[in-house]
Design a protein around this motif. Structure first.
Motif, PDB file in Angstrom:
ATOM      1  N   ILE A  37      59.280 -31.310 105.417  1.00 11.82           N
ATOM      2  CA  ILE A  37      59.308 -32.401 104.452  1.00 11.82           C
ATOM      3  C   ILE A  37      59.437 -31.811 103.055  1.00 11.82           C
ATOM      4  N   ILE A  38      60.227 -32.475 102.201  1.00  8.59           N
ATOM      5  CA  ILE A  38      60.420 -32.008 100.830  1.00  8.59           C
ATOM      6  C   ILE A  38      59.148 -32.250 100.039  1.00  8.59           C
ATOM      7  N   THR A  39      58.651 -31.204  99.385  1.00  3.19           N
ATOM      8  CA  THR A  39      57.402 -31.312  98.639  1.00  3.19           C
ATOM      9  C   THR A  39      57.583 -31.163  97.126  1.00  3.19           C
ATOM     10  N   LEU A  40      58.736 -30.682  96.684  1.00  2.46           N
ATOM     11  CA  LEU A  40      58.979 -30.559  95.245  1.00  2.46           C
ATOM     12  C   LEU A  40      60.474 -30.629  94.981  1.00  2.46           C
ATOM     13  N   VAL A  41      60.835 -31.352  93.937  1.00  4.15           N
ATOM     14  CA  VAL A  41      62.227 -31.444  93.494  1.00  4.15           C
ATOM     15  C   VAL A  41      62.273 -31.050  92.019  1.00  4.15           C
ATOM     16  N   ALA A  42      63.185 -30.160  91.679  1.00  5.62           N
ATOM     17  CA  ALA A  42      63.374 -29.753  90.284  1.00  5.62           C
ATOM     18  C   ALA A  42      64.857 -29.799  89.966  1.00  5.62           C
ATOM     19  N   GLY A  43      65.190 -29.867  88.690  1.00  7.79           N
ATOM     20  CA  GLY A  43      66.598 -29.882  88.319  1.00  7.79           C
ATOM     21  C   GLY A  43      66.789 -30.068  86.839  1.00  7.79           C
TER      22      GLY A  43
ATOM     23  N   GLN B  63      71.835 -30.715  88.157  1.00  4.26           N
ATOM     24  CA  GLN B  63      71.390 -29.698  89.094  1.00  4.26           C
ATOM     25  C   GLN B  63      70.182 -30.211  89.868  1.00  4.26           C
ATOM     26  N   LEU B  64      70.099 -29.805  91.135  1.00  2.53           N
ATOM     27  CA  LEU B  64      68.926 -30.120  91.950  1.00  2.53           C
ATOM     28  C   LEU B  64      68.538 -28.907  92.785  1.00  2.53           C
ATOM     29  N   LYS B  65      67.238 -28.718  92.953  1.00  8.42           N
ATOM     30  CA  LYS B  65      66.696 -27.650  93.783  1.00  8.42           C
ATOM     31  C   LYS B  65      65.434 -28.181  94.455  1.00  8.42           C
ATOM     32  N   PHE B  66      65.156 -27.718  95.674  1.00  7.05           N
ATOM     33  CA  PHE B  66      64.083 -28.299  96.469  1.00  7.05           C
ATOM     34  C   PHE B  66      63.158 -27.220  97.033  1.00  7.05           C
TER      35      PHE B  66
ATOM     36  N   PRO C 199      68.781 -23.388  97.901  1.00  6.42           N
ATOM     37  CA  PRO C 199      69.657 -22.916  96.822  1.00  6.42           C
ATOM     38  C   PRO C 199      69.730 -23.983  95.724  1.00  6.42           C
ATOM     39  N   VAL C 200      70.337 -23.622  94.602  1.00  8.29           N
ATOM     40  CA  VAL C 200      70.601 -24.586  93.535  1.00  8.29           C
ATOM     41  C   VAL C 200      71.861 -25.361  93.898  1.00  8.29           C
ATOM     42  N   PHE C 201      71.782 -26.671  93.850  1.00  8.21           N
ATOM     43  CA  PHE C 201      72.939 -27.526  94.080  1.00  8.21           C
ATOM     44  C   PHE C 201      73.410 -28.083  92.745  1.00  8.21           C
ATOM     45  N   GLY C 202      74.723 -28.007  92.489  1.00  4.28           N
ATOM     46  CA  GLY C 202      75.266 -28.468  91.224  1.00  4.28           C
ATOM     47  C   GLY C 202      75.406 -27.339  90.238  1.00  4.28           C
ATOM     48  N   ASN C 203      75.203 -27.615  88.957  1.00  6.13           N
ATOM     49  CA  ASN C 203      75.400 -26.659  87.862  1.00  6.13           C
ATOM     50  C   ASN C 203      74.239 -25.665  87.816  1.00  6.13           C
ATOM     51  N   PRO C 204      74.484 -24.357  87.946  1.00  3.92           N
ATOM     52  CA  PRO C 204      73.396 -23.386  87.936  1.00  3.92           C
ATOM     53  C   PRO C 204      72.783 -23.149  86.560  1.00  3.92           C
ATOM     54  N   SER C 205      73.425 -23.638  85.476  1.00  3.22           N
ATOM     55  CA  SER C 205      72.898 -23.441  84.132  1.00  3.22           C
ATOM     56  C   SER C 205      71.584 -24.203  83.958  1.00  3.22           C
ATOM     57  N   ARG C 206      70.688 -23.667  83.110  1.00  2.00           N
ATOM     58  CA  ARG C 206      69.428 -24.342  82.810  1.00  2.00           C
ATOM     59  C   ARG C 206      69.352 -24.728  81.343  1.00  2.00           C
ATOM     60  N   ASP C 207      70.494 -24.968  80.724  1.00  3.49           N
ATOM     61  CA  ASP C 207      70.523 -25.297  79.307  1.00  3.49           C
ATOM     62  C   ASP C 207      70.014 -26.705  79.023  1.00  3.49           C
TER      63      ASP C 207
END
Length: 209
Positions: free
Chosen positions: A125-131, A145-148, A162-170
């Motif tokens: 089960i997904i416990t954290l979403v960041a992006g 961007q999304l990461k789980f 993995p990172v999905f979408g744009n890997p930049s964190r700007d």
């Protein structure tokens, strides 16, 4: 210089004030505590002559919450497919039902077969979403961007996608923690404009929470 981490998104109770929880949370094994994160991305988008904006709520349309919850409470998400490199142009979410059948919904542009994806077993089960959310190179305010992180409840192993979408964190960072049950947001035929997460307060078993 590293940017400071932002606080988690606020959450609020989805049971309307003054409404009897026994009526709202019907079913043999009701989910007793559900929260929804604030949306990120373009939360104010509306349809125009050139672009159709769709509001989606998988908790209501797919899971039938708050009147029921027809997905597998222990592991409701089986797979998420992604399309887009400079932003998340679209996701296909495959939800798992208690009888092991599935139902899939697409938000934004449909990912083709073989797209990058997150696959989860019946124990995960997904416990954290960041992006990140912000402006695309084309000037569209969208989810970039999304990461789980996800938990195997049988082995207690925690994994990171993995990172999905744009890997930049700007762009502005967002994150939220808690078992993810479903997704809400806004989309167009070409972009995932905004996203909110329907979450349980803790891992879910057959009896609810």
């Amino acid at each position: 210089m590293d940017r400071p981490s932002l606080p988690p998104l606020p959450i609020f109770d989805t049971i309307p004030e003054g409404m009897d929880a026994e009526i709202v949370l019907m079913g043999d094994n009701p989910i007793q505590h559900i929260s929804v994160t604030s949306a990120v991305g373009d939360v104010a988008a509306v349809s125009s002559k050139n672009t159709k904006v769709t509001n989606f709520n998988d908790a209501y349309d797919v899971a039938k919450f708050p009147y029921s919850f027809v997905l597998d409470k222990r592991a409701p998400i089986q797979q998420i497919d992604f399309i887009g490199d400079e932003s998340i142009k679209g996701i296909k979410v495959t939800y798992r039902k208690p009888d092991r059948t599935t139902v899939s919904v697409v938000h934004g542009k449909k990912p083709p077969e073989g797209s990058p994806c997150l696959k989860l077993t019946e124990d995960e089960i997904i416990t954290l979403v960041a992006g990140n959310a912000g402006m695309t190179p084309n000037g569209v305010n969208a989810v970039l961007q999304l990461k789980f992180c996800f938990l195997n409840k049988a082995t207690s192993e925690i994994k990171t996608s993995p990172v999905f979408g744009n890997p930049s964190r700007d762009s502005a960072l967002f994150y939220a923690a808690g078992p993810v049950m479903a997704f809400m947001g806004k989309s167009t035929p070409e972009y995932l404009l905004s996203l909110a997460l329907v979450m349980a307060d803790e891992p879910v078993d057959e009896a609810g929470l």
